[in-house]
Design a protein around this motif. Structure first.
Motif, mmCIF file in Angstrom:
data_model
loop_
_atom_site.group_PDB
_atom_site.id
_atom_site.type_symbol
_atom_site.label_atom_id
_atom_site.label_comp_id
_atom_site.label_asym_id
_atom_site.label_seq_id
_atom_site.Cartn_x
_atom_site.Cartn_y
_atom_site.Cartn_z
ATOM 1 N N LEU A 264 0.829 -1.197 0.000
ATOM 2 C CA LEU A 264 0.000 0.000 0.000
ATOM 3 C C LEU A 264 0.870 1.255 0.000
ATOM 4 N N ARG A 265 1.938 1.219 0.780
ATOM 5 C CA ARG A 265 2.859 2.356 0.799
ATOM 6 C C ARG A 265 3.583 2.513 -0.533
ATOM 7 N N GLN A 266 3.854 1.393 -1.174
ATOM 8 C CA GLN A 266 4.574 1.434 -2.438
ATOM 9 C C GLN A 266 3.780 2.175 -3.507
ATOM 10 N N LEU A 267 2.465 2.160 -3.395
ATOM 11 C CA LEU A 267 1.627 2.887 -4.349
ATOM 12 C C LEU A 267 1.974 4.367 -4.361
ATOM 13 N N GLY A 268 2.341 4.907 -3.212
ATOM 14 C CA GLY A 268 2.714 6.315 -3.126
ATOM 15 C C GLY A 268 4.167 6.576 -3.459
ATOM 16 N N ARG A 269 4.904 5.511 -3.800
ATOM 17 C CA ARG A 269 6.329 5.660 -4.133
ATOM 18 C C ARG A 269 6.649 5.210 -5.547
ATOM 19 N N LEU A 270 5.619 4.902 -6.329
ATOM 20 C CA LEU A 270 5.842 4.411 -7.689
ATOM 21 C C LEU A 270 6.635 5.426 -8.503
ATOM 22 N N GLN A 271 7.538 4.915 -9.331
ATOM 23 C CA GLN A 271 8.393 5.765 -10.142
ATOM 24 C C GLN A 271 7.931 5.759 -11.603
ATOM 25 N N GLY A 272 8.369 6.750 -12.326
ATOM 26 C CA GLY A 272 8.050 6.843 -13.741
ATOM 27 C C GLY A 272 8.686 8.086 -14.320
ATOM 28 N N ARG A 273 8.492 8.287 -15.612
ATOM 29 C CA ARG A 273 9.001 9.522 -16.226
ATOM 30 C C ARG A 273 8.403 10.723 -15.508
ATOM 31 N N ILE A 274 7.104 10.634 -15.216
ATOM 32 C CA ILE A 274 6.430 11.617 -14.364
ATOM 33 C C ILE A 274 5.827 10.826 -13.216
ATOM 34 N N ALA A 275 6.542 10.724 -12.119
ATOM 35 C CA ALA A 275 6.151 9.842 -11.018
ATOM 36 C C ALA A 275 4.747 10.123 -10.478
ATOM 37 N N PRO A 276 4.376 11.394 -10.224
ATOM 38 C CA PRO A 276 3.017 11.638 -9.724
ATOM 39 C C PRO A 276 1.936 11.151 -10.692
ATOM 40 N N LEU A 277 2.186 11.296 -11.991
ATOM 41 C CA LEU A 277 1.227 10.817 -12.983
ATOM 42 C C LEU A 277 1.110 9.302 -12.929
ATOM 43 N N LEU A 281 -2.369 7.340 -12.159
ATOM 44 C CA LEU A 281 -2.932 6.396 -13.118
ATOM 45 C C LEU A 281 -3.105 5.009 -12.502
ATOM 46 N N THR A 282 -2.144 4.608 -11.693
ATOM 47 C CA THR A 282 -2.255 3.307 -11.010
ATOM 48 C C THR A 282 -3.454 3.302 -10.071
ATOM 49 N N ALA A 283 -3.641 4.400 -9.350
ATOM 50 C CA ALA A 283 -4.793 4.507 -8.447
ATOM 51 C C ALA A 283 -6.105 4.466 -9.233
ATOM 52 N N ALA A 373 -17.407 4.798 -19.227
ATOM 53 C CA ALA A 373 -16.867 4.164 -18.021
ATOM 54 C C ALA A 373 -15.955 2.996 -18.373
ATOM 55 N N ALA A 374 -16.340 2.247 -19.422
ATOM 56 C CA ALA A 374 -15.542 1.091 -19.822
ATOM 57 C C ALA A 374 -14.197 1.493 -20.412
ATOM 58 N N CYS A 375 -14.090 2.737 -20.890
ATOM 59 C CA CYS A 375 -12.848 3.202 -21.520
ATOM 60 C C CYS A 375 -11.848 3.764 -20.510
ATOM 61 N N VAL A 376 -12.299 4.022 -19.287
ATOM 62 C CA VAL A 376 -11.421 4.650 -18.297
ATOM 63 C C VAL A 376 -10.200 3.791 -18.022
ATOM 64 N N LEU A 377 -10.404 2.514 -17.716
ATOM 65 C CA LEU A 377 -9.276 1.639 -17.379
ATOM 66 C C LEU A 377 -8.306 1.453 -18.553
ATOM 67 N N PRO A 378 -8.784 1.123 -19.771
ATOM 68 C CA PRO A 378 -7.837 0.976 -20.883
ATOM 69 C C PRO A 378 -7.017 2.230 -21.152
ATOM 70 N N LEU A 379 -7.657 3.392 -21.103
ATOM 71 C CA LEU A 379 -6.931 4.633 -21.350
ATOM 72 C C LEU A 379 -5.892 4.897 -20.260
ATOM 73 N N ALA A 380 -6.256 4.606 -19.012
ATOM 74 C CA ALA A 380 -5.317 4.797 -17.904
ATOM 75 C C ALA A 380 -4.116 3.866 -18.040
ATOM 76 N N VAL A 381 -4.372 2.606 -18.394
ATOM 77 C CA VAL A 381 -3.279 1.640 -18.554
ATOM 78 C C VAL A 381 -2.370 2.027 -19.719
ATOM 79 N N LEU A 382 -2.956 2.428 -20.842
ATOM 80 C CA LEU A 382 -2.147 2.817 -22.003
ATOM 81 C C LEU A 382 -1.282 4.029 -21.694
ATOM 82 N N THR A 383 -1.830 4.995 -20.983
ATOM 83 C CA THR A 383 -1.048 6.177 -20.601
ATOM 84 C C THR A 383 0.076 5.783 -19.650
ATOM 85 N N LEU A 384 -0.242 4.893 -18.713
ATOM 86 C CA LEU A 384 0.776 4.408 -17.775
ATOM 87 C C LEU A 384 1.897 3.687 -18.521
#
Length: 522
Positions: A264-277, A281-283, A373-384
């Motif tokens: 759960l803590r790791q969710l707030g520490r995830l890394q990326g090109r833009i870490a907050p994004l 997106l994971t959330a 609503a069905a497009c939210v998850l695919p778009l979030a995953v693709l952006t991630l």
């Protein structure tokens, strides 16, 4: 007599998965498999003592794997090809286990499994074992499939136990994928409204637990046999068998809490090109998956007992995908966190089920809100995944630069060593003092400063600890050098304490027949 044409039939689903996995393996990791960039532990790509080291950590199946399949030298392209093959098997196994069928779901599944931060950290700095770990992943998924979907239960449990023994002997932390997938499968099974949902979920989970316990017993028997035959001694590291701890009392309670909280803590520490994004997106993916699960449960009108079982499984899932932390004293690094993507895979499966139910309810007249609503998850995953692709390639570029920078520095060091009067290459012993990472020559590249958060990516040179000096000199530069292993005498200590640090004059000296290279004050 005309020979019959050999015709191998491949399932369309497997073909799609093979293609989707290839796309993401090339985009996310392709650069790593066609470049050098060895650094840190991956400098052991051809180092003979690494065989004994892996055995001492409890990974006694790795030498057998090298001997039978890959060979001891970890050529990057071959590592990539093998990793791809194992990943195809893993993606196909998860798709079958979670009953994913839609092209979009299979595509996103391949992306999430290839884009795990654990996989990126592995390829970045521990690439010489990437194919080994991917094989361990595939074996754990295959074992889960046998326990949860196998028709003949006793043979399936026995076969699963054998696969778990092999995977544990390759790398232990991927056992968490087995337990996490078991819990997710049971949760999804409870979403189905039939009288067999609860008994079958309970029975299959019991089979998985039995297979895991049997595998652990067999693994330790094999471990002690191999240790006795080879004469290798166990090391007491946090991520090794010899470093395992059995806690009790208050210490056990505290560690159970830590184990549960860490994902759960790791969710707030995830890394990326833009870490907050990446964190946002994971959330979004997790929340969308939770909403889809609730929708499916209400639409299917699951019983109160099924709902309770699902709630318990969801509550225990953080522990199920991190339980090895309990035996490692809380010391868990990124390579041990591959199971952390399992909730995302569960969200993907829940989203597909919710969409299928919506289609059954509304048919071709499905509303715009439902489609959106069905497009939210695919778009979030693709952006991630877009973010992960850039992030991974930036890290691999950093590793390439570290490799070249180290070559430049060590070439200068070797030149200074050869200028010492009386030095004979391969005969005169050499000793390095200090840390090249903290030397006067070291600097943090400002543009790459955000890439040092994953395990093994924080340094600026390929050489990171004592043994890596010799790995680099011998296996990369091919330079004959003799290592000084004895304790310094008083005269050597007196002289070396007064020596300046490289690249200053007199930072390389011969004292009592040993050449000392002082990089930093010790």
């Amino acid at each position: 007599m005309q020979m019959e044409k050999l015709d191998v039939q491949i399932q369309p689903k497997l073909k799609k998965i093979a293609l989707y996995t290839l796309i993401f393996m090339v985009l996310l990791h392709g650069y790593r498999y066609v470049s050098l960039g060895f650094s840190h532990d991956s400098l052991a790509f051809a180092w003979q003592p690494d065989l004994e080291w892996q055995i001492s950590l409890g990974r006694y199946m790795q030498p057998f794997y090298w001997w039978i399949i890959r060979g001891r030298i970890a050529a990057p392209f071959i590592v990539g090809v093998l990793s791809y093959g194992y990943m195809v098997g893993s993606v196909y196994g998860v798709a079958s286990l979670l009953d994913l069928k839609a092209k979009t779901s299979l595509f996103l599944l391949a992306g999430l499994m290839c884009g795990s931060l654990a996989f990126i950290a592995l390829d970045a700095t521990y690439s010489h074992t990437a194919d080994v770990y991917m094989l361990a992943l595939m074996l754990n998924i295959a074992a889960a499939w046998l326990c949860l979907r196998g028709r003949r239960r006793v043979p399936s449990v026995l076969a699963a136990a054998v696969l778990l023994v092999i995977s544990t002997g390759l790398y232990q932390a991927y056992l968490q994928v087995f337990t996490a997938l078991t819990m997710v499968w049971a949760l999804l099974r409870l979403l189905k409204t039939d009288d067999r949902a609860i008994p079958e979920a309970a029975a299959r989970c019991a089979q998985s637990f039995l297979a895991l316990m049997l595998a652990m017993a067999l693994f330790f028997v094999g471990y002690y046999v191999v240790m006795a035959v080879t004469g290798v001694e166990a090391v007491s590291k946090a991520n090794s068998i010899g470093g395992m701890k059995v806690l009790s009392g208050a210490a056990l309670v505290d560690m159970v809490k830590t184990t549960w909280k860490m994902p759960l803590r790791q969710l707030g520490r995830l890394q990326g090109r833009i870490a907050p994004l990446a964190r946002m997106l994971t959330a979004v993916v997790l929340m969308t998956g939770a909403a889809a699960t609730i929708f499916t449960a209400r639409r299917s009108r699951v019983s109160a007992w099924q709902a309770l079982g699902m709630a318990v499984l969801a509550l225990l899932l953080p522990f199920g995908m991190n339980w090895i932390c309990l035996f490692c004293g809380g010391v868990v690094h990124d390579l041990m966190m591959y199971a952390y993507i399992v909730p995302l895979l569960a969200a993907l499966a829940a989203n597909e089920r919710a969409w299928n139910l919506a289609l059954a309810d509304e048919g071709k007249q499905i509303g715009k809100k439902t489609r959106a609503a069905a497009c939210v998850l695919p778009l979030a995953v693709l952006t991630l995944l877009f973010d992960r692709g850039i992030y991974a390639n930036q890290i691999y570029l950093k590793k390439d630069l570290e490799y070249d920078t180290t070559l430049s520095v060590m070439t200068r060091v070797v030149d200074r060593i050869e200028q010492v009067e009386g030095y004979i290459p391969g005969e005169t012993p050499v000793k390095f003092l200090g840390d090249i990472q903290r030397s006067k020559l070291a600097m943090t590249r400002p543009a790459f400063a955000h890439l040092g958060s994953l395990t093994g990516t924080e340094e600026n040179y390929a050489i990171t600890y004592g043994d890596t000096f010799w790995m680099y000199l011998e296996d990369v530069m091919g330079y004959p050098i003799k290592r000084f292993r004895e304790t310094k005498n008083e005269e050597q200590e007196r002289v070396t304490d007064d020596m300046p640090c490289f690249p200053d004059k007199d930072s390389v000296q011969m004292v009592d027949g040993v050449v000392f290279v002082k990089l930093t004050a010790q």
